[in-house]
Scaffold this active site. Structure first.
Site, PDB file in Angstrom:
ATOM      1  N   GLY A  17      54.506 -52.588  15.934  1.00 55.76           N
ATOM      2  CA  GLY A  17      55.665 -51.727  16.140  1.00 55.76           C
ATOM      3  C   GLY A  17      55.962 -51.581  17.610  1.00 55.76           C
ATOM      4  O   GLY A  17      55.644 -52.454  18.419  1.00 55.76           O
ATOM      5  N   CYS A  18      56.557 -50.465  17.985  1.00 59.40           N
ATOM      6  CA  CYS A  18      56.901 -50.196  19.376  1.00 59.40           C
ATOM      7  C   CYS A  18      55.668 -50.341  20.253  1.00 59.40           C
ATOM      8  O   CYS A  18      54.637 -49.721  19.998  1.00 59.40           O
ATOM      9  CB  CYS A  18      57.485 -48.791  19.504  1.00 59.40           C
ATOM     10  SG  CYS A  18      57.804 -48.308  21.206  1.00 59.40           S
ATOM     11  N   PHE A  19      55.766 -51.142  21.289  1.00 60.13           N
ATOM     12  CA  PHE A  19      54.559 -51.471  22.067  1.00 60.13           C
ATOM     13  C   PHE A  19      54.056 -50.383  22.994  1.00 60.13           C
ATOM     14  O   PHE A  19      52.933 -50.428  23.455  1.00 60.13           O
ATOM     15  CB  PHE A  19      54.706 -52.793  22.807  1.00 60.13           C
ATOM     16  CG  PHE A  19      55.952 -53.024  23.617  1.00 60.13           C
ATOM     17  CD1 PHE A  19      56.675 -52.002  24.220  1.00 60.13           C
ATOM     18  CD2 PHE A  19      56.407 -54.323  23.799  1.00 60.13           C
ATOM     19  CE1 PHE A  19      57.810 -52.254  24.979  1.00 60.13           C
ATOM     20  CE2 PHE A  19      57.544 -54.599  24.564  1.00 60.13           C
ATOM     21  CZ  PHE A  19      58.240 -53.550  25.149  1.00 60.13           C
ATOM     22  N   TRP A  20      54.853 -49.355  23.278  1.00 60.14           N
ATOM     23  CA  TRP A  20      54.427 -48.323  24.221  1.00 60.14           C
ATOM     24  C   TRP A  20      53.171 -47.590  23.758  1.00 60.14           C
ATOM     25  O   TRP A  20      52.208 -47.466  24.494  1.00 60.14           O
ATOM     26  CB  TRP A  20      55.532 -47.306  24.465  1.00 60.14           C
ATOM     27  CG  TRP A  20      56.777 -47.836  25.084  1.00 60.14           C
ATOM     28  CD1 TRP A  20      56.900 -48.931  25.895  1.00 60.14           C
ATOM     29  CD2 TRP A  20      58.079 -47.288  24.947  1.00 60.14           C
ATOM     30  NE1 TRP A  20      58.210 -49.081  26.277  1.00 60.14           N
ATOM     31  CE2 TRP A  20      58.960 -48.091  25.711  1.00 60.14           C
ATOM     32  CE3 TRP A  20      58.596 -46.196  24.259  1.00 60.14           C
ATOM     33  CZ2 TRP A  20      60.321 -47.826  25.802  1.00 60.14           C
ATOM     34  CZ3 TRP A  20      59.959 -45.932  24.354  1.00 60.14           C
ATOM     35  CH2 TRP A  20      60.808 -46.746  25.115  1.00 60.14           C
TER      36      TRP A  20
END
Length: 157
Positions: free
Chosen positions: A10-13
């Protein structure tokens, strides 16, 4: 001697921040992998037309943390039963993926996925793809250590 592991969750952050907390992880870099467009930008990847996944490339010391331990963390960081989405984020760039760098990583990842699938933890099948690592493109600098730079502990979950 260090090794490389590449994961899409998912979102890499948030994924980057979580991998950085694992002892034995030397570095974690966000970027894009396994697409068909050379040198994609964040805006390119967000169109869902480049084929890339948002990924975290993890540099780790195998004498301090095993690939198996990284996989344990990976499974806990996201819902591996969702196809091309995580939470409110959707598109192929948010797919659950393990991009292996060696036959050993491939075998360990496949075994780990099978064990998780048979565990009964999820009502749906584990949808995580396990494929060879393609070219990794480092994301723009403002994405690196994004949450850390903003004093945030996690994304929108």
């Amino acid at each position: 001697m260090t090794e490389i592991a590449t994961f899409g969750a998912g979102c890499f952050w948030g994924v980057e921040a979580k991998f950085r907390m694992i002892p034995g992880v030397v570095d974690a870099t966000v970027g894009y992998s396994n697409g068909h467009t050379a040198n994609p930008t964040y805006e390119d990847v967000c169109t869902d037309e480049t084929g890339h996944a948002e990924v975290v490339q993890v540099i780790f010391d195998p004498e301090k943390v095993s690939y198996e331990k990284l996989l344990e963390g990976f499974w806990l960081m996201h819902d591996p039963t969702q196809v091309n989405r995580q939470g409110p984020d959707f598109g192929k760039q948010y797919r659950s993926a393990i991009f292996f760098h060696s036959p050993e990583q491939e075998a360990i990842a496949k075994k780990s996925k099978a064990v998780l699938g048979a565990s009964g933890k999820f009502k749906r099948p584990v949808a995580t793809e396990i494929t060879p690592a393609g070219t990794f493109y480092r994301a723009e600098e403002y994405h690196q250590r994004y949450l850390e730079k903003r004093g945030a502990a996690s994304c929108h979950f």
